[in-house]
Design an enzyme around this catalytic site. Structure first.
Site, mmCIF file in Angstrom:
data_model
loop_
_atom_site.group_PDB
_atom_site.id
_atom_site.type_symbol
_atom_site.label_atom_id
_atom_site.label_comp_id
_atom_site.label_asym_id
_atom_site.label_seq_id
_atom_site.Cartn_x
_atom_site.Cartn_y
_atom_site.Cartn_z
ATOM 1 N N ARG A 41 14.304 -10.728 18.866
ATOM 2 C CA ARG A 41 12.889 -10.542 18.507
ATOM 3 C C ARG A 41 12.518 -11.443 17.353
ATOM 4 O O ARG A 41 13.144 -11.427 16.312
ATOM 5 C CB ARG A 41 12.620 -9.096 18.119
ATOM 6 C CG ARG A 41 12.662 -8.191 19.306
ATOM 7 C CD ARG A 41 12.362 -6.781 18.872
ATOM 8 N NE ARG A 41 12.514 -5.880 20.002
ATOM 9 C CZ ARG A 41 11.516 -5.550 20.803
ATOM 10 N NH1 ARG A 41 10.314 -6.014 20.604
ATOM 11 N NH2 ARG A 41 11.736 -4.748 21.817
ATOM 12 N N ARG A 46 -10.238 12.547 2.887
ATOM 13 C CA ARG A 46 -10.788 11.453 3.699
ATOM 14 C C ARG A 46 -11.151 11.871 5.118
ATOM 15 O O ARG A 46 -11.832 11.145 5.828
ATOM 16 C CB ARG A 46 -9.787 10.287 3.746
ATOM 17 C CG ARG A 46 -9.434 9.705 2.379
ATOM 18 C CD ARG A 46 -10.497 8.758 1.859
ATOM 19 N NE ARG A 46 -10.675 7.585 2.697
ATOM 20 C CZ ARG A 46 -9.946 6.470 2.591
ATOM 21 N NH1 ARG A 46 -8.985 6.385 1.714
ATOM 22 N NH2 ARG A 46 -10.189 5.439 3.373
ATOM 23 N N HIS A 80 -12.425 20.291 0.190
ATOM 24 C CA HIS A 80 -12.261 19.488 1.405
ATOM 25 C C HIS A 80 -11.407 20.195 2.456
ATOM 26 O O HIS A 80 -10.567 19.577 3.097
ATOM 27 C CB HIS A 80 -11.662 18.132 1.052
ATOM 28 C CG HIS A 80 -12.516 17.361 0.104
ATOM 29 N ND1 HIS A 80 -13.685 16.742 0.492
ATOM 30 C CD2 HIS A 80 -12.415 17.135 -1.228
ATOM 31 C CE1 HIS A 80 -14.249 16.153 -0.546
ATOM 32 N NE2 HIS A 80 -13.492 16.377 -1.604
ATOM 33 N N PRO A 82 1.306 10.148 4.121
ATOM 34 C CA PRO A 82 2.602 10.823 4.267
ATOM 35 C C PRO A 82 3.453 10.142 5.345
ATOM 36 O O PRO A 82 2.940 9.787 6.404
ATOM 37 C CB PRO A 82 2.221 12.240 4.697
ATOM 38 C CG PRO A 82 0.786 12.397 4.337
ATOM 39 C CD PRO A 82 0.185 11.036 4.390
ATOM 40 N N GLU A 83 4.721 9.931 5.029
ATOM 41 C CA GLU A 83 5.662 9.350 5.992
ATOM 42 C C GLU A 83 6.683 10.428 6.361
ATOM 43 O O GLU A 83 6.524 11.579 5.972
ATOM 44 C CB GLU A 83 6.347 8.118 5.374
ATOM 45 C CG GLU A 83 5.338 7.067 4.902
ATOM 46 C CD GLU A 83 6.006 5.834 4.284
ATOM 47 O OE1 GLU A 83 7.165 5.545 4.610
ATOM 48 O OE2 GLU A 83 5.355 5.169 3.463
#
Ligand SMILES: [Zn+2]
Length: 278
Positions: free
Chosen positions: A156, A113, A94, A2-3
């Site tokens: 950069r 996970r 889970h 998830p972002e």
């Protein structure tokens, strides 16, 4: 993983249903989900208290808890925070932790996970949560202006994709939205940050905002595990332009899309629209 749009969607879906309800039971089935507290400490600090607010920083969800505490959750790879209005629905296989509001429902942390984390800290004391403590600017905040991005990129030599993924610079962008933003801005992910023109930086700034806002409006991207706070799939996967589409035609020019490892992540791009050499 998830972002920002997925975590923000979870926040918005949970906000109306988890506040101001005293916690009647707290169960932890996967002890390693807790970062700095034992199960007993964790339970004792939460029992009888309510969540007063739910905010987001980057990919972190922050529940403010009565009595001056904050519960900080990170979903990592496969974590889900889902509200069940009917607590008699059996726990999923889970389920790592359960926050019960008695007859008023349950908030469950489900995680196949089991990389997800829960931290309980005094309000605002994030020193022990390194990823949160060092987070960069929120890309949907006013602070994230084209000038800010210009300053971030100038001088950069790092690849622009690597910089977009750096949580200490910009909070909440991950692989999907970095790729989609770079495509929309027509910038190759391997370009050196200091090679971008001011016009390109302005375009990238606008693309990041547009992509994130559209993804939030579509409840995020469900490729496999992600669900909203009500257990539903997002729909932005249907609107992805290039992510996961190697070999398909570019929606803009028709050339075959490619992917390549950049900054350790598989990066999708159109070799015609996003030129490697400016
Ligand atoms: Zn193209």
């Amino acid at each position: 993983m998830p972002e920002l749009p997925e975590v923000e969607t979870v926040r918005r879906s949970l906000l109306p249903v988890v506040l101001h309800k005293p916690l009647e039971a707290v169960e932890v089935h996967t002890t390693r989900i807790l970062q700095h507290k034992t199960v007993e400490e964790f339970r004792e600090l939460l029992l009888g208290r309510s969540f007063l607010d739910l905010s987001r920083r980057g990919k972190y969800l922050i529940f403010s808890v009565e009595g001056g505490w904050e519960l900080v959750a990170h979903l990592r790879m496969t974590g889900r925070l889902i509200f069940y209005s009917n607590p008699s629905i059996p726990w999923a296989k889970h389920t790592s932790a359960v926050f019960s509001f008695g007859s008023q429902g349950e908030l469950r942390f489900e995680d196949v996970r089991k990389f997800g984390t829960l931290d309980l800290v005094p309000t605002g004391q994030y020193e022990t949560i390194k990823g949160l403590h060092t987070l960069g600017v929120e890309p949907l905040s006013e602070e994230f202006s084209p000038e800010y991005l210009l300053k971030l990129l100038t001088g950069r030599r790092i690849k622009v994709k690597a910089l977009l993924l750096d949580q200490t610079k910009i909070a909440g962008l991950g692989n999907i939205y970095a790729d989609e933003s770079l495509f929309q801005a027509a910038i190759h992910p391997q370009r050196s940050a200091d090679s971008l023109t001011e016009e390109e930086i302005e375009r990238l700034h606008g693309a990041i905002r547009d992509v994130l806002e559209l993804a939030i409006a579509n409840q995020g991207t469900t490729l496999r595990d992600y669900r909203t706070g009500f257990g539903q799939e997002g729909s932005f996967q249907n609107r992805l332009q290039i992510y996961g589409k190697k070999g398909e035609e570019c929606p803009r020019c028709g050339v075959k899309l490619e992917h390549r490892k950049v900054a350790g992540r598989t990066s999708h791009f159109c070799p015609a629209c996003q030129r490697e050499q400016p």
